[in-house]
Design a protein around this motif. Structure first.
Motif, PDB file in Angstrom:
ATOM      1  N   ILE A   7       3.206   6.333   4.526  1.00  0.00           N
ATOM      2  CA  ILE A   7       3.554   4.916   4.585  1.00  0.00           C
ATOM      3  C   ILE A   7       3.205   4.379   5.967  1.00  0.00           C
ATOM      4  O   ILE A   7       3.510   5.000   6.979  1.00  0.00           O
ATOM      5  N   ALA A   8       2.564   3.212   5.997  1.00  0.00           N
ATOM      6  CA  ALA A   8       2.221   2.561   7.260  1.00  0.00           C
ATOM      7  C   ALA A   8       2.643   1.096   7.187  1.00  0.00           C
ATOM      8  O   ALA A   8       2.684   0.502   6.103  1.00  0.00           O
ATOM      9  N   VAL A   9       2.978   0.514   8.334  1.00  0.00           N
ATOM     10  CA  VAL A   9       3.335  -0.907   8.385  1.00  0.00           C
ATOM     11  C   VAL A   9       2.061  -1.724   8.563  1.00  0.00           C
ATOM     12  O   VAL A   9       1.007  -1.212   8.948  1.00  0.00           O
ATOM     13  N   ALA A  10       2.165  -3.017   8.271  1.00  0.00           N
ATOM     14  CA  ALA A  10       0.973  -3.877   8.314  1.00  0.00           C
ATOM     15  C   ALA A  10       0.386  -3.975   9.715  1.00  0.00           C
ATOM     16  O   ALA A  10      -0.822  -4.200   9.876  1.00  0.00           O
ATOM     17  N   SER A  11       1.231  -3.798  10.743  1.00  0.00           N
ATOM     18  CA  SER A  11       0.750  -3.923  12.117  1.00  0.00           C
ATOM     19  C   SER A  11       0.224  -2.612  12.686  1.00  0.00           C
ATOM     20  O   SER A  11      -0.135  -2.534  13.856  1.00  0.00           O
ATOM     21  N   ALA A  12       0.171  -1.574  11.866  1.00  0.00           N
ATOM     22  CA  ALA A  12      -0.305  -0.269  12.332  1.00  0.00           C
ATOM     23  C   ALA A  12      -1.812  -0.310  12.582  1.00  0.00           C
ATOM     24  O   ALA A  12      -2.511  -1.257  12.196  1.00  0.00           O
ATOM     25  N   THR A  13      -2.312   0.702  13.209  1.00  0.00           N
ATOM     26  CA  THR A  13      -3.749   0.774  13.481  1.00  0.00           C
ATOM     27  C   THR A  13      -4.517   0.943  12.174  1.00  0.00           C
ATOM     28  O   THR A  13      -3.967   1.381  11.156  1.00  0.00           O
ATOM     29  N   ASP A  14      -5.787   0.619  12.199  1.00  0.00           N
ATOM     30  CA  ASP A  14      -6.616   0.731  11.001  1.00  0.00           C
ATOM     31  C   ASP A  14      -6.681   2.169  10.506  1.00  0.00           C
ATOM     32  O   ASP A  14      -6.711   2.415   9.297  1.00  0.00           O
ATOM     33  N   VAL A  15      -6.695   3.110  11.426  1.00  0.00           N
ATOM     34  CA  VAL A  15      -6.744   4.523  11.034  1.00  0.00           C
ATOM     35  C   VAL A  15      -5.473   4.908  10.286  1.00  0.00           C
ATOM     36  O   VAL A  15      -5.518   5.601   9.259  1.00  0.00           O
ATOM     37  N   ALA A  16      -4.324   4.458  10.794  1.00  0.00           N
ATOM     38  CA  ALA A  16      -3.048   4.781  10.148  1.00  0.00           C
ATOM     39  C   ALA A  16      -2.971   4.157   8.763  1.00  0.00           C
ATOM     40  O   ALA A  16      -2.533   4.799   7.794  1.00  0.00           O
ATOM     41  N   LYS A  17      -3.407   2.904   8.617  1.00  0.00           N
ATOM     42  CA  LYS A  17      -3.354   2.234   7.314  1.00  0.00           C
ATOM     43  C   LYS A  17      -4.348   2.864   6.334  1.00  0.00           C
ATOM     44  O   LYS A  17      -4.064   2.971   5.126  1.00  0.00           O
ATOM     45  N   ALA A  18      -5.503   3.288   6.827  1.00  0.00           N
ATOM     46  CA  ALA A  18      -6.498   3.890   5.941  1.00  0.00           C
ATOM     47  C   ALA A  18      -6.033   5.237   5.399  1.00  0.00           C
ATOM     48  O   ALA A  18      -6.378   5.618   4.277  1.00  0.00           O
ATOM     49  N   SER A  19      -5.249   5.952   6.181  1.00  0.00           N
ATOM     50  CA  SER A  19      -4.786   7.274   5.748  1.00  0.00           C
ATOM     51  C   SER A  19      -3.486   7.214   4.955  1.00  0.00           C
ATOM     52  O   SER A  19      -3.074   8.220   4.374  1.00  0.00           O
ATOM     53  N   ALA A  20      -2.835   6.042   4.927  1.00  0.00           N
ATOM     54  CA  ALA A  20      -1.552   5.913   4.222  1.00  0.00           C
ATOM     55  C   ALA A  20      -1.771   5.587   2.752  1.00  0.00           C
ATOM     56  O   ALA A  20      -2.762   4.963   2.375  1.00  0.00           O
ATOM     57  N   SER A  21      -0.832   6.029   1.924  1.00  0.00           N
ATOM     58  CA  SER A  21      -0.867   5.687   0.502  1.00  0.00           C
ATOM     59  C   SER A  21      -0.273   4.311   0.251  1.00  0.00           C
ATOM     60  O   SER A  21      -0.644   3.628  -0.701  1.00  0.00           O
ATOM     61  N   ILE A  22       0.674   3.908   1.097  1.00  0.00           N
ATOM     62  CA  ILE A  22       1.343   2.624   0.963  1.00  0.00           C
ATOM     63  C   ILE A  22       1.312   1.912   2.306  1.00  0.00           C
ATOM     64  O   ILE A  22       1.608   2.517   3.344  1.00  0.00           O
ATOM     65  N   VAL A  23       0.957   0.633   2.288  1.00  0.00           N
ATOM     66  CA  VAL A  23       0.995  -0.197   3.485  1.00  0.00           C
ATOM     67  C   VAL A  23       2.020  -1.311   3.242  1.00  0.00           C
ATOM     68  O   VAL A  23       1.894  -2.071   2.284  1.00  0.00           O
ATOM     69  N   LEU A  24       3.042  -1.378   4.084  1.00  0.00           N
ATOM     70  CA  LEU A  24       4.093  -2.382   3.934  1.00  0.00           C
ATOM     71  C   LEU A  24       3.567  -3.727   4.422  1.00  0.00           C
ATOM     72  O   LEU A  24       3.224  -3.881   5.591  1.00  0.00           O
ATOM     73  N   THR A  25       3.511  -4.704   3.547  1.00  0.00           N
ATOM     74  CA  THR A  25       2.962  -6.021   3.907  1.00  0.00           C
ATOM     75  C   THR A  25       4.049  -7.027   4.247  1.00  0.00           C
ATOM     76  O   THR A  25       3.746  -8.157   4.637  1.00  0.00           O
ATOM     77  N   HIS A  26       5.315  -6.650   4.034  1.00  0.00           N
ATOM     78  CA  HIS A  26       6.429  -7.536   4.370  1.00  0.00           C
ATOM     79  C   HIS A  26       7.335  -6.845   5.393  1.00  0.00           C
ATOM     80  O   HIS A  26       7.287  -5.625   5.541  1.00  0.00           O
ATOM     81  N   GLU A  27       8.169  -7.637   6.065  1.00  0.00           N
ATOM     82  CA  GLU A  27       9.110  -7.054   7.023  1.00  0.00           C
ATOM     83  C   GLU A  27      10.189  -6.272   6.287  1.00  0.00           C
ATOM     84  O   GLU A  27      10.562  -6.604   5.165  1.00  0.00           O
ATOM     85  N   GLY A  28      10.698  -5.269   6.934  1.00  0.00           N
ATOM     86  CA  GLY A  28      11.731  -4.446   6.318  1.00  0.00           C
ATOM     87  C   GLY A  28      11.153  -3.365   5.430  1.00  0.00           C
ATOM     88  O   GLY A  28       9.951  -3.092   5.437  1.00  0.00           O
ATOM     89  N   LEU A  29      12.036  -2.761   4.633  1.00  0.00           N
ATOM     90  CA  LEU A  29      11.651  -1.616   3.807  1.00  0.00           C
ATOM     91  C   LEU A  29      11.664  -1.916   2.316  1.00  0.00           C
ATOM     92  O   LEU A  29      11.576  -0.993   1.496  1.00  0.00           O
ATOM     93  N   LYS A  30      11.764  -3.207   1.951  1.00  0.00           N
ATOM     94  CA  LYS A  30      11.894  -3.519   0.532  1.00  0.00           C
ATOM     95  C   LYS A  30      10.644  -3.142  -0.263  1.00  0.00           C
ATOM     96  O   LYS A  30      10.720  -2.870  -1.466  1.00  0.00           O
ATOM     97  N   ASP A  31       9.478  -3.113   0.404  1.00  0.00           N
ATOM     98  CA  ASP A  31       8.256  -2.704  -0.298  1.00  0.00           C
ATOM     99  C   ASP A  31       8.322  -1.249  -0.753  1.00  0.00           C
ATOM    100  O   ASP A  31       7.726  -0.878  -1.765  1.00  0.00           O
ATOM    101  N   ILE A  32       9.057  -0.421   0.006  1.00  0.00           N
ATOM    102  CA  ILE A  32       9.206   0.987  -0.392  1.00  0.00           C
ATOM    103  C   ILE A  32      10.000   1.080  -1.690  1.00  0.00           C
ATOM    104  O   ILE A  32       9.666   1.854  -2.589  1.00  0.00           O
ATOM    105  N   VAL A  33      11.054   0.262  -1.787  1.00  0.00           N
ATOM    106  CA  VAL A  33      11.860   0.248  -3.013  1.00  0.00           C
ATOM    107  C   VAL A  33      11.002  -0.185  -4.196  1.00  0.00           C
ATOM    108  O   VAL A  33      11.055   0.413  -5.288  1.00  0.00           O
ATOM    109  N   SER A  34      10.180  -1.221  -4.009  1.00  0.00           N
ATOM    110  CA  SER A  34       9.301  -1.696  -5.083  1.00  0.00           C
ATOM    111  C   SER A  34       8.309  -0.611  -5.495  1.00  0.00           C
ATOM    112  O   SER A  34       8.019  -0.438  -6.686  1.00  0.00           O
ATOM    113  N   ALA A  35       7.793   0.128  -4.510  1.00  0.00           N
ATOM    114  CA  ALA A  35       6.841   1.186  -4.810  1.00  0.00           C
ATOM    115  C   ALA A  35       7.493   2.301  -5.634  1.00  0.00           C
ATOM    116  O   ALA A  35       6.889   2.832  -6.576  1.00  0.00           O
TER     117      ALA A  35
END
Length: 236
Positions: A7-35
């Motif tokens: 899991i990576a946040v939207a403000s993470a580096t491009d490398v971190a987001k590319a290697s993550a399965s989920i990228v959080l596009t909203h503040e907080g952790l609610k996207d994890i619950v949705s996933a």
């Protein structure tokens, strides 16, 4: 490194987001619950597909083979079986869009439970198939008409089986997905028309087609009464 889902946040580096399965596009952790919820819904749809596939495979193979040895003729034709596969494919594919409820607990695959519950339900559906075959014989249908009669039974039974196993409670407990209902209605209408008009198959009276549809629905409703006991026993 050991996480199954990175899991990576939207403000993470491009490398971190590319290697993550989920990228959080909203503040907080609610996207994890949705996933997690979406993942459990996908699991339910895959479970419905698997249960339905095992049941239909057992029904077709056991029923057609046993019926041949008992009655000494093929109760349906190889072409009908091919047509059956095409008829059920659209409904099977639409399971991916079905309206399902996610489980409150983590999901895991239990192959023995799936096979055991499916086999138990398949035995009841095989019994249903023989009862409908005997009804067709009692109606005085000739061998070619029996082929269409049983072909319709296999198609309609396959349709209703999906609605039975998609719901862990009673089959009416939740509304099926729009595309599942559309695909099912279109399949049943198409099969009814070609069976009545004798297109690709031997024609049988429309009343016989509707009788098969009614018998398979009633059988599904009766089997559904014992389905919950079977599912609870196997932990489905």
């Amino acid at each position: 490194k050991q996480a199954e889902v990175g899991i990576a946040v939207a403000s993470a580096t491009d490398v971190a987001k590319a290697s993550a399965s989920i990228v959080l596009t909203h503040e907080g952790l609610k996207d994890i619950v949705s996933a997690v919820e979406d993942g459990r819904k996908i699991f339910q749809r895959m479970l419905t597909y698997t249960l339905n596939k095992i049941i239909k495979t057992v029904q077709v193979s056991v029923f057609l083979t046993t019926a041949f040895f008992i009655f000494r003729f093929f109760v349906t034709t190889p072409f009908d079986v091919i047509l059956l596969l095409f008829a059920n494919d659209f409904v099977t594919m639409s399971i991916a869009t079905d309206n399902v409820r996610y489980s409150k607990n983590p999901e895991k695959w239990d192959v023995s439970s799936m096979v055991g519950s499916s086999a138990s339900l398949a035995i009841l559906i095989v019994v249903e198939s023989f009862v409908i075959l005997l009804i067709g014989i009692k109606l005085g249908l000739n061998e070619n008409q029996i082929h269409t009669f049983i072909f319709d039974m296999l198609v309609f039974s396959g349709q209703f089986t999906v609605y039975m196993v998609r719901e862990r409670g009673r089959f009416w407990s939740s509304r099926p997905g729009k595309w599942l209902m559309i695909a099912s209605f279109a399949d049943m209408l198409f099969i009814s028309i070609i069976s009545w008009r004798g297109i690709l198959v031997t024609a049988i009276p429309l009343l016989d087609v509707l009788l098969v549809m009614l018998l398979t629905f009633v059988s599904m409703a009766l089997i559904d009464l014992g389905k919950n006991t079977i599912f609870r026993h196997y932990g489905i």
